[in-house]
Design a protein around this motif. Structure first.
Motif, PDB file in Angstrom:
ATOM      1  N   LYS A  31       0.845  -1.194   0.000  1.00 54.40           N
ATOM      2  CA  LYS A  31       0.000   0.000   0.000  1.00 54.40           C
ATOM      3  C   LYS A  31       0.886   1.251   0.000  1.00 54.40           C
ATOM      4  O   LYS A  31       0.609   2.227  -0.698  1.00 54.40           O
ATOM      5  N   TYR A  32       1.984   1.190   0.755  1.00 52.81           N
ATOM      6  CA  TYR A  32       2.931   2.312   0.789  1.00 52.81           C
ATOM      7  C   TYR A  32       3.381   2.681  -0.627  1.00 52.81           C
ATOM      8  O   TYR A  32       3.379   3.846  -1.010  1.00 52.81           O
ATOM      9  N   ASP A  33       3.758   1.639  -1.423  1.00 50.04           N
ATOM     10  CA  ASP A  33       4.206   1.900  -2.797  1.00 50.04           C
ATOM     11  C   ASP A  33       3.078   2.508  -3.631  1.00 50.04           C
ATOM     12  O   ASP A  33       3.304   3.411  -4.430  1.00 50.04           O
ATOM     13  N   LYS A  34       1.854   1.977  -3.410  1.00 53.76           N
ATOM     14  CA  LYS A  34       0.713   2.475  -4.183  1.00 53.76           C
ATOM     15  C   LYS A  34       0.405   3.926  -3.824  1.00 53.76           C
ATOM     16  O   LYS A  34       0.030   4.711  -4.693  1.00 53.76           O
ATOM     17  N   VAL A  35       0.589   4.264  -2.558  1.00 52.38           N
ATOM     18  CA  VAL A  35       0.361   5.656  -2.145  1.00 52.38           C
ATOM     19  C   VAL A  35       1.388   6.563  -2.843  1.00 52.38           C
ATOM     20  O   VAL A  35       1.036   7.616  -3.388  1.00 52.38           O
ATOM     21  N   LEU A  36       2.641   6.107  -2.878  1.00 55.47           N
ATOM     22  CA  LEU A  36       3.671   6.912  -3.552  1.00 55.47           C
ATOM     23  C   LEU A  36       3.366   7.063  -5.039  1.00 55.47           C
ATOM     24  O   LEU A  36       3.653   8.092  -5.636  1.00 55.47           O
ATOM     25  N   ARG A  37       2.770   6.020  -5.626  1.00 58.55           N
ATOM     26  CA  ARG A  37       2.424   6.076  -7.057  1.00 58.55           C
ATOM     27  C   ARG A  37       1.077   6.749  -7.293  1.00 58.55           C
ATOM     28  O   ARG A  37       0.581   6.749  -8.408  1.00 58.55           O
ATOM     29  N   LYS A  38       0.479   7.230  -6.220  1.00 52.26           N
ATOM     30  CA  LYS A  38      -0.826   7.893  -6.250  1.00 52.26           C
ATOM     31  C   LYS A  38      -1.947   6.964  -6.721  1.00 52.26           C
ATOM     32  O   LYS A  38      -2.911   7.387  -7.351  1.00 52.26           O
ATOM     33  N   GLU A  39      -1.807   5.680  -6.408  1.00 50.60           N
ATOM     34  CA  GLU A  39      -2.854   4.718  -6.740  1.00 50.60           C
ATOM     35  C   GLU A  39      -3.718   4.427  -5.524  1.00 50.60           C
ATOM     36  O   GLU A  39      -4.714   3.713  -5.612  1.00 50.60           O
ATOM     37  N   VAL A  41      -4.543   5.943  -1.105  1.00 54.29           N
ATOM     38  CA  VAL A  41      -4.286   6.989  -0.096  1.00 54.29           C
ATOM     39  C   VAL A  41      -4.217   6.366   1.296  1.00 54.29           C
ATOM     40  O   VAL A  41      -4.918   5.394   1.590  1.00 54.29           O
ATOM     41  N   GLN A  84      -1.191   7.860   7.862  1.00 50.80           N
ATOM     42  CA  GLN A  84      -0.486   9.088   7.502  1.00 50.80           C
ATOM     43  C   GLN A  84       0.302   9.634   8.689  1.00 50.80           C
ATOM     44  O   GLN A  84       1.467   9.990   8.570  1.00 50.80           O
TER      45      GLN A  84
END
Lengths: 340, 233
Positions: free
Chosen positions: A191-199, A201, A207
């Protein structure tokens, strides 16, 4: 009618010949470097990845043939579903039920690792596997004997032929094939990677945990790999029954007493128990340990300032650490036991 | 069609001739393992100058980076020069290195052990393949020299002594250079184990298994074993 048929035959046999040729050649594999990640440390030019090499490495990884009595495989202590580590055991156990002195490490993103083992005694991924294979508490075998067992196996003769273009089975090839499998174990879809990729939140709690992580943990657990690749003393007292002095055993330098490698935190939700000797069962215990440190000159400067996290903040930090779980990786069928 | 076949045959013959020529012409570096004047044999009792009665069971070491200097100052360096010498493998005592020339060899240099670059390059092949049992597991790096055996002086289990000399990181880089000067081209390299045991008291020093100052000391002592013997023409 006669002429075209003849030509067709010639053309057909040429195509078949070419196909056979391409079938014989190992298929190159390319490692995809996740966006924003540094350049891998591993020198791929010395061990070009191929599909067949990867599959051979995968078969070896899951095969107890690597151990003296054919009971222990790499996967015995490195289970995929728990980030390729030995879950639930403080100290990992091997052949004849023998117990080692450390908690097995996770296997992921190894192409970026500069050293291996908790004390960094191993300088290259290729030669790491020599440790578990030859350790009397793990597989208690010799590489020479592994090679001779594999040479007698028709299955492996075919796998080595496919991977290396000839059927010669050597120690070097066994180790390089294992490396190929391990190099492909990339975890970059949490999920961390997806948040960085804006996929995706973060929740408010995650946060806040991320904010706390960046102030209190990230100086050693550097993003995006969540390790500095360095060796640090982290305030754990010596367990006298193990007397594990860590890095000092390798360098014989007293300044490196009780230094251990900073491990990655990816998939940490499932890689319990924690620390080199698995002394903490829960993440909350780990955070409590760091929260209790401070004002000690023997600690690295990153740990000298007390964290002073409140109960709520500690919960938020755990929530963030859970976003490092990458289920796509933990259940990726390409990395699982190879079913024929 | 027929002429093609003929050319093929000629090519094959030519090629084979070339190979045979090369084999015959190559200079072979011969090593002679000894205990003083005797040829060293496994599991045979010898008495060292330090009055230790000893038997050798394992004796293996690497010779690398072989270089020849000729009397006209030209040199020859063997490429990929790593050779595992093993008392149990008589073939390893003969190292084919270069085509013979009329030039006289004035100097021969090589290293005992494996360089640091090879020690950090992962799994290697040939004589450097980790199946040879000359690569450490728990701490990466090659074992440059392995000498194991028995002596009544060793108050160890089964009276054994074990010396595994290695280490590629400074200040404990255990590789050593040897320089020998043959008088004529009819020479062999002498490795006299007695020279090593001369300076060791097995009752006190019988186990070295890790890189460090002790291994460095033994690596220095090991250089004393190497000498050259030139037969008179």
């Amino acid at each position: 009618m006669k002429v075209p048929f003849k030509y067709l035959f010639v053309l057909g046999s040429m195509v078949l010949f070419l196909m056979a040729f391409t079938l014989l050649k190992p298929t190159p594999l390319y490692l995809e470097i996740p966006k924003g990640w540094p350049k891998p440390h591993y020198d791929f030019s010395k061990n070009p990845l191929t599909e067949e090499g990867f599959q051979l490495g995968r078969t070896l990884f899951y095969d107890p043939i690597l151990s003296r009595d054919n009971t222990i495989s790499c996967a015995s202590c490195h289970l995929q579903a728990t980030g390729f580590t030995h879950v639930d055991h403080e100290l990992s156990h091997g052949i004849d039920g023998k117990i080692g002195t450390r908690n097995s490490m996770t296997l992921m993103n190894l192409a970026w690792s500069k050293s291996f083992m908790w004390d960094g005694g191993v300088n290259h991924l290729d030669v790491q596997a020599l440790n578990p294979i030859t350790s009397p508490d793990e597989m208690d075998e010799t590489l020479a004997n592994v090679v001779s067992k594999l040479q007698k196996s028709e299955k492996y003769q075919a796998l080595f032929l496919a991977a290396f273009d000839d059927a010669n089975i050597t120690g070097q090839r066994v180790l390089k094939a294992l490396s190929q499998f391990e190099l492909m174990l990339i975890s970059s879809n949490s999920k961390y990677d997806k948040v960085l990729r804006k996929e995706a939140v973060f929740t408010d709690q995650e946060q806040n945990g991320y904010k706390l992580f960046k102030t209190n943990c990230a100086s050693c657990h550097n993003e995006p790999l969540f390790t500095s690749e360095k060796f640090e003393r982290n305030g754990l007292p010596l367990v006298t029954t193990l007397n594990d002095i860590g890095r000092q055993k390798i360098t014989e330098n007293s300044k490196e007493y009780m230094l251990f490698k900073v491990p990655t935190l990816r998939n940490i939700q499932f890689t319990f128990p924690y620390m080199h000797d698995g002394r903490f069962k829960k993440l909350t215990e780990v955070i409590k340990h760091y929260n209790s440190l401070g004002n000690d000159k023997n600690l690295p400067k990153q740990l000298q300032k007390p964290m002073h996290l409140s109960d709520f903040e500690r919960v938020d930090l755990v929530a963030f650490l859970h976003t490092l779980t990458d289920t796509a990786f933990l259940f990726d069928k390409r990395f699982s036991f190879p079913r024929e | 069609m027929k002429s093609n076949f003929f050319i093929g045959i000629i090519l094959i013959l030519f090629f084979q001739l070339g190979l045979a020529q090369e084999k015959k012409d190559s200079l072979v570096l011969r090593l002679n393992l000894k205990f003083r004047t005797e040829t060293l044999e496994r599991n045979k009792e010898y008495v060292s100058e330090s009055k230790d009665t000893l038997e050798i069971e394992t004796f293996r070491f690497y010779i690398s980076t072989i270089k020849l200097q000729y009397s006209d100052k030209t040199t020859f360096s063997e490429s990929n020069s790593y050779h595992l010498i093993d008392i149990e493998n008589p073939n390893s005592l003969r190292i084919p290195i270069a085509k013979t020339t009329d030039k006289t060899i004035s100097k021969i240099t090589f290293s005992i052990g494996v360089d640091s670059l090879a020690s950090v390059s992962g799994a290697m092949s040939g004589d450097l393949d980790p199946t040879k049992g000359m690569y450490w597991a728990w701490q990466s790096g090659f074992i440059n020299m392995k000498i194991e055996g028995k002596s009544s002086s060793c108050k160890t289990r089964k009276n054994t002594f074990q010396f595994h000399i290695g280490g590629y990181m400074k200040p404990n880089y255990a590789i050593r250079n040897i320089e020998l000067k043959p008088i004529n081209s009819n020479f062999e390299v002498i490795v006299d184990v007695a020279e090593l045991f001369k300076s060791i008291k097995l009752a006190e020093n019988n186990s070295i298994m890790i890189p460090g100052s002790k291994a460095m000391e033994l690596a220095d002592k090991a250089t004393k074993m190497f000498g050259i013997y030139s037969k008179e023409n």
